[in-house]
Design an enzyme around this catalytic site. Structure first.
Site, PDB file in Angstrom:
ATOM      1  N   LYS A   1       0.838  -1.197   0.000  1.00  0.00           N
ATOM      2  CA  LYS A   1       0.000   0.000   0.000  1.00  0.00           C
ATOM      3  C   LYS A   1       0.879   1.256   0.000  1.00  0.00           C
ATOM      4  O   LYS A   1       0.520   2.265  -0.593  1.00  0.00           O
ATOM      5  CB  LYS A   1      -0.911   0.017   1.227  1.00  0.00           C
ATOM      6  CG  LYS A   1      -2.048  -1.019   1.180  1.00  0.00           C
ATOM      7  CD  LYS A   1      -2.971  -0.820   2.369  1.00  0.00           C
ATOM      8  CE  LYS A   1      -3.653  -2.090   2.800  1.00  0.00           C
ATOM      9  NZ  LYS A   1      -4.935  -2.367   2.214  1.00  0.00           N
TER      10      LYS A   1
ATOM     11  N   HIS B   1     -14.011  -3.504   8.881  1.00  0.00           N
ATOM     12  CA  HIS B   1     -13.355  -3.097   7.633  1.00  0.00           C
ATOM     13  C   HIS B   1     -13.487  -4.143   6.540  1.00  0.00           C
ATOM     14  O   HIS B   1     -12.693  -4.191   5.611  1.00  0.00           O
ATOM     15  CB  HIS B   1     -11.874  -2.770   7.842  1.00  0.00           C
ATOM     16  CG  HIS B   1     -11.654  -1.678   8.832  1.00  0.00           C
ATOM     17  ND1 HIS B   1     -12.086  -0.393   8.633  1.00  0.00           N
ATOM     18  CD2 HIS B   1     -11.074  -1.691  10.053  1.00  0.00           C
ATOM     19  CE1 HIS B   1     -11.772   0.344   9.673  1.00  0.00           C
ATOM     20  NE2 HIS B   1     -11.167  -0.415  10.569  1.00  0.00           N
TER      21      HIS B   1
ATOM     22  N   ARG C   1      -6.416  -8.428  -8.960  1.00  0.00           N
ATOM     23  CA  ARG C   1      -7.063  -9.735  -9.105  1.00  0.00           C
ATOM     24  C   ARG C   1      -8.553  -9.511  -9.291  1.00  0.00           C
ATOM     25  O   ARG C   1      -9.027  -8.386  -9.261  1.00  0.00           O
ATOM     26  CB  ARG C   1      -6.835 -10.562  -7.845  1.00  0.00           C
ATOM     27  CG  ARG C   1      -7.264  -9.754  -6.625  1.00  0.00           C
ATOM     28  CD  ARG C   1      -7.367 -10.546  -5.368  1.00  0.00           C
ATOM     29  NE  ARG C   1      -7.458  -9.690  -4.214  1.00  0.00           N
ATOM     30  CZ  ARG C   1      -8.566  -9.134  -3.749  1.00  0.00           C
ATOM     31  NH1 ARG C   1      -9.713  -9.319  -4.373  1.00  0.00           N
ATOM     32  NH2 ARG C   1      -8.563  -8.369  -2.675  1.00  0.00           N
TER      33      ARG C   1
ATOM     34  N   GLU D   1      -2.604   7.043   7.879  1.00  0.00           N
ATOM     35  CA  GLU D   1      -3.313   8.044   7.084  1.00  0.00           C
ATOM     36  C   GLU D   1      -4.484   8.641   7.823  1.00  0.00           C
ATOM     37  O   GLU D   1      -4.944   8.099   8.829  1.00  0.00           O
ATOM     38  CB  GLU D   1      -3.715   7.497   5.709  1.00  0.00           C
ATOM     39  CG  GLU D   1      -4.688   6.356   5.737  1.00  0.00           C
ATOM     40  CD  GLU D   1      -4.982   5.792   4.349  1.00  0.00           C
ATOM     41  OE1 GLU D   1      -4.129   5.817   3.447  1.00  0.00           O
ATOM     42  OE2 GLU D   1      -6.118   5.300   4.183  1.00  0.00           O
TER      43      GLU D   1
HETATM   44  P1  ADP Z   1      -7.892  -3.865   2.784  1.00  0.00           P
HETATM   45  O1  ADP Z   1      -6.832  -3.969   1.738  1.00  0.00           O
HETATM   46  O2  ADP Z   1      -7.583  -4.675   3.994  1.00  0.00           O
HETATM   47  O3  ADP Z   1      -9.265  -4.086   2.256  1.00  0.00           O
HETATM   48  P2  ADP Z   1      -8.239  -1.002   2.623  1.00  0.00           P
HETATM   49  O4  ADP Z   1      -7.095  -0.094   2.598  1.00  0.00           O
HETATM   50  O5  ADP Z   1      -8.914  -1.287   1.327  1.00  0.00           O
HETATM   51  O6  ADP Z   1      -7.803  -2.369   3.319  1.00  0.00           O
HETATM   52  O7  ADP Z   1      -9.303  -0.468   3.652  1.00  0.00           O
HETATM   53  C1  ADP Z   1     -10.394  -1.263   4.077  1.00  0.00           C
HETATM   54  C2  ADP Z   1     -11.542  -0.388   4.534  1.00  0.00           C
HETATM   55  O8  ADP Z   1     -11.133   0.467   5.619  1.00  0.00           O
HETATM   56  C3  ADP Z   1     -12.056   0.584   3.490  1.00  0.00           C
HETATM   57  O9  ADP Z   1     -13.001  -0.010   2.649  1.00  0.00           O
HETATM   58  C4  ADP Z   1     -12.661   1.678   4.329  1.00  0.00           C
HETATM   59  O10 ADP Z   1     -13.918   1.311   4.809  1.00  0.00           O
HETATM   60  C5  ADP Z   1     -11.750   1.742   5.519  1.00  0.00           C
HETATM   61  N1  ADP Z   1     -10.739   2.783   5.301  1.00  0.00           N
HETATM   62  C6  ADP Z   1      -9.574   2.648   4.656  1.00  0.00           C
HETATM   63  N2  ADP Z   1      -8.878   3.798   4.649  1.00  0.00           N
HETATM   64  C7  ADP Z   1      -9.628   4.699   5.313  1.00  0.00           C
HETATM   65  C8  ADP Z   1      -9.468   6.083   5.689  1.00  0.00           C
HETATM   66  N3  ADP Z   1      -8.374   6.769   5.366  1.00  0.00           N
HETATM   67  N4  ADP Z   1     -10.454   6.680   6.391  1.00  0.00           N
HETATM   68  C9  ADP Z   1     -11.568   5.995   6.750  1.00  0.00           C
HETATM   69  N5  ADP Z   1     -11.771   4.713   6.451  1.00  0.00           N
HETATM   70  C10 ADP Z   1     -10.834   4.050   5.746  1.00  0.00           C
END
Ligand code: ADP
Length: 656
Positions: A116, A235, A292, A200
């Site tokens: 990431k 999440h 993917r 973040e």
């Molecule tokens: P993963 O790869 O484990 O799915 P992500 O980075 O896609 O992780 O984040 C998963 C979820 O977490 C997102 O769909 C969102 O709901 C929440 N999320 C991620 N980043 C943020 C952020 N900066 N602020 C608020 N919620 C977030």
């Protein structure tokens, strides 16, 4: 086109890939662990190869075994599905070296998007907007804490190598940062073998909107519009839909173009998903790219009428993307619900066990079920506890929701806890119905979601009683009503049902011919009139006081399941002798909610603790679960230590 492919996966996604391969006349080879010898994906494939014991790191994650199987069976390509090795660049490289096509992007693209942190750096260059944050290589805790303070709380700590919602911690204030970091790093190390994190800004009440993209080996790129995956718990997505409600054509095009720019920047090949986080103000920021096929790809298929796995296979065999951007259109609205073996009442803990009964809704042009299990299969602790995906389509969002509600009422699972009723409650909330979507929807609607009713409504007890009556051979039919019940217009029979936290008795009144004419719940005044009843296969239906009530019913020894669109109840039928013996037993032990490993013990014998304090942390299915003090008390004795493997329901702590 390939003649034979191997599917390096299991469960519903392996079955789904096999279906498309079969449609295209491609032979399939399944791989399986010892635990999956009789799994659906093995039965469905043309050939199958056992690659090791149940734990994924001894089977589905073994690159050598999988490549050997592909060579041995003569597969020209490998489809990795999602999860397992799907985003593993070493696997993609090894396929290439063995002369096998990896159905997915190049190892290089996977690597660039795999972290990431790196991906964010890359997107910054490509001009895609990012969530404010720190994604550098310096990982010293002091620096990370300083960066978090600079960003401003609340922040999210994310495992750089993370996925599937694992390795994410929200931190609301500076003093909580250090412990959250340690816990996040530990989970990251365990699940992904890599401790690196990024920090973040936590966007309050955001939406998760992602774009499906495709790239081919001729340099063409298209986007297949967006999916809204805001409805999440831990999440992790639970309900996804396409298109995202309330998105203007203009925003849709901007999103699509940003996603294509992201894909182009890594010379992307095949199917990929670019995830964005949407602020309530309508800004969107790049979150990550998944290199993917996504779990939720069927909603895109439903609104575009396309088969994304077919596109993957065509592109991997050097055909161009079948359609250009201008020919792609959206028709109607699709919603997917992930039906999990998990208990919403206990913080969504996975529920392990046999699927004693599984009835899925009938499929049609508007209803699709993707599953890899049938009745009798077991939800094991080794793999993801998803039972099925239910995907529905409607002309518009409202009819898709109505279709989802109807299909859920036909979905019955007995043997493991599940989220069917929970999903139904979500789609009925005002927020969901009005498309006021955000990743906080479940928290926000909490009061409308988690069942508070402690006992079933009268009509469930009545349906249950009619079912019991029908199944008592001594009661029904000519010459019945022996065993001491009076054969006259006042004949009655009493049943007692015991569920979680409730016990109810109900009296059924029988007419001259021995059939039910009315009922009374013990403890209530009113006698209610039954005018008609019917029993079918797994079905009981009764007319009382002018209304018809129906439920799906499943019996297993003296355990019962009753379910319809109003509710779902499990309980046992208590015999008279048992009724006399029931006493409330108060156990002083905290038990393991599921099998797993103890990773943290915070208490010692004799220690006083407060209600809500974290006493112990267990790890199961690569996620951490806290064992919490149920009330103020004293630790009488700690019955396990860090590193212990714990069986489900084993005693962890004696508590006073
Ligand atoms: P993963 O790869 O484990 O799915 P992500 O980075 O896609 O992780 O984040 C998963 C979820 O977490 C997102 O769909 C969102 O709901 C929440 N999320 C991620 N980043 C943020 C952020 N900066 N602020 C608020 N919620 C977030």
């Amino acid at each position: 086109m390939f003649k034979k492919i191997l599917i390096a996966n299991r469960g519903e996604i392996a079955c789904r890939i096999i279906k498309t391969a079969r449609k295209m006349g491609i032979q399939t080879v399944a791989v399986f662990s010892e635990a999956d010898a009789k799994a659906q994906h093995v039965l469905l494939a043309d050939e199958a190869c056992c690659i090791g014991p149940a734990p994924a790191n001894e089977s589905y994650l073994l690159i050598d075994k999988i490549i050997d199987a592909a060579l041995k069976f003569g597969a020209q390509a490998i489809h990795p599905g999602y999860g397992f090795l799907s985003e593993n660049e070493v696997f993609a490289t090894r396929c290439l070296q063995a002369g096998i096509v990896f159905i997915g992007p190049s190892a290089e693209s996977i690597k660039m998007m795999g972290s990431k942190s790196q991906a964010k750096a890359l997107m910054q260059k490509a001009g895609v907007s990012l969530t404010p944050g720190y994604h550098g290589v310096d990982q010293s805790p002091a620096l990370l804490a300083k960066e978090a303070a600079k960003i401003g709380f609340p922040v999210l700590i994310k495992a750089s190598a993370g996925g599937g919602g694992k390795g994410i911690r929200r931190v609301d204030k500076a003093e909580d940062f250090d412990s959250a970091l340690v816990s996040c790093q530990r989970e990251a190390k365990n699940a992904f073998g890599d401790e690196q994190v990024l920090v973040e800004k936590y966007i309050t009440q955001p939406r998760h909107i992602e774009v499906q993209v495709f790239g081919d080996s001729f340099g063409n790129f298209v986007y297949l519009f967006e999916r809204d995956c805001s409805v999440q718990r831990r999440h992790q997505k639970v309900i996804e839909e396409a298109p995202a409600p309330g998105i203007s054509q203009q925003t849709r095009a901007r999103l699509g173009e940003a996603a294509v720019a992201a894909a182009k920047s890594v010379n992307y090949l095949g199917a990929g998903t670019v995830e964005f986080i949407f602020s309530p103000e309508g800004e969107f920021y790049f979150m990550e790219m998944n290199t993917r096929l996504q779990v939720e790809h069927p909603v895109t298929e439903m609104i575009t009428g396309l088969d994304l796995v077919e596109w993957q296979l065509r592109i991997a065999s050097h055909e161009p993307i079948p359609l250009n951007q201008e020919s792609l259109t959206i028709k109607g609205h699709a919603i997917e619900a992930r039906i999990y073996a998990e208990d919403p009442q206990t913080g969504f803990l996975p529920s392990i066990g046999p699927l004693l009964h599984l009835q899925v809704p009938g499929e049609s042009a508007n209803v699709r079920i993707d599953t890899g299990v049938i009745q009798g299969d077991v939800v094991s602790p080794y793999y993801d506890p998803m039972i099925a995906k239910l995907i529905v389509w409607g002309e518009d969002r409202e009819s898709a929701i109505a279709q989802m509600h109807h299909s859920l009422s036909e979905f019955h699972v007995v043997g493991v806890a599940n989220n069917i009723r929970f999903i139904d409650q979500i789609i009925k909330t005002k927020s969901f119905a009005n498309a006021a979507l955000s990743t906080n929807l479940i928290e926000y609607e909490e009061n409308n979601l988690f069942d508070k009713a402690t006992e079933p409504q009268a009509e469930f007890l009545m349906l249950g009683a009619v079912y019991e009556w029908y199944n008592l051979p001594s009661i029904r039919g000519p010459g019945a009503l022996q065993r001491g019940w009076r054969l006259n217009s006042n004949a009655q029979v009493l049943f007692t049902f015991k569920g979680k936290g409730w016990m109810k008795s109900i009296c059924l009144f029988l007419g001259d011919n021995g059939v039910p004419t009315g009922f009374k719940i013990i403890g209530q005044e009113k006698t209610l009139v039954i005018s008609n009843w019917e029993l079918g296969h797994n079905r009981v239906s009764v007319d009382y006081e002018g209304n018809r009530f129906m439920a799906h019913v499943v019996a297993n020894q003296n355990a019962r399941y009753l379910g319809n669109e109003v509710g779902r109840w499990t309980y046992s039928v208590i015999s008279l002798s048992d009724q006399l013996q029931i006493k409330e037993v108060h156990s002083g032990e905290l038990r393991a909610p599921m099998p797993g490993k103890v990773v943290v013990v915070n208490v010692i014998n004799g220690q006083s603790v407060k209600k809500g304090e974290v006493l112990m942390v267990m790890e199961a299915m690569k996620m951490e679960h806290s064992i919490i003090a149920p009330m103020d008390g004293v630790i009488k004795s700690c019955l396990c230590k860090v590193g212990d493997q714990i069986a489900e329901s084993a005693d962890l702590i004696a508590f006073q």
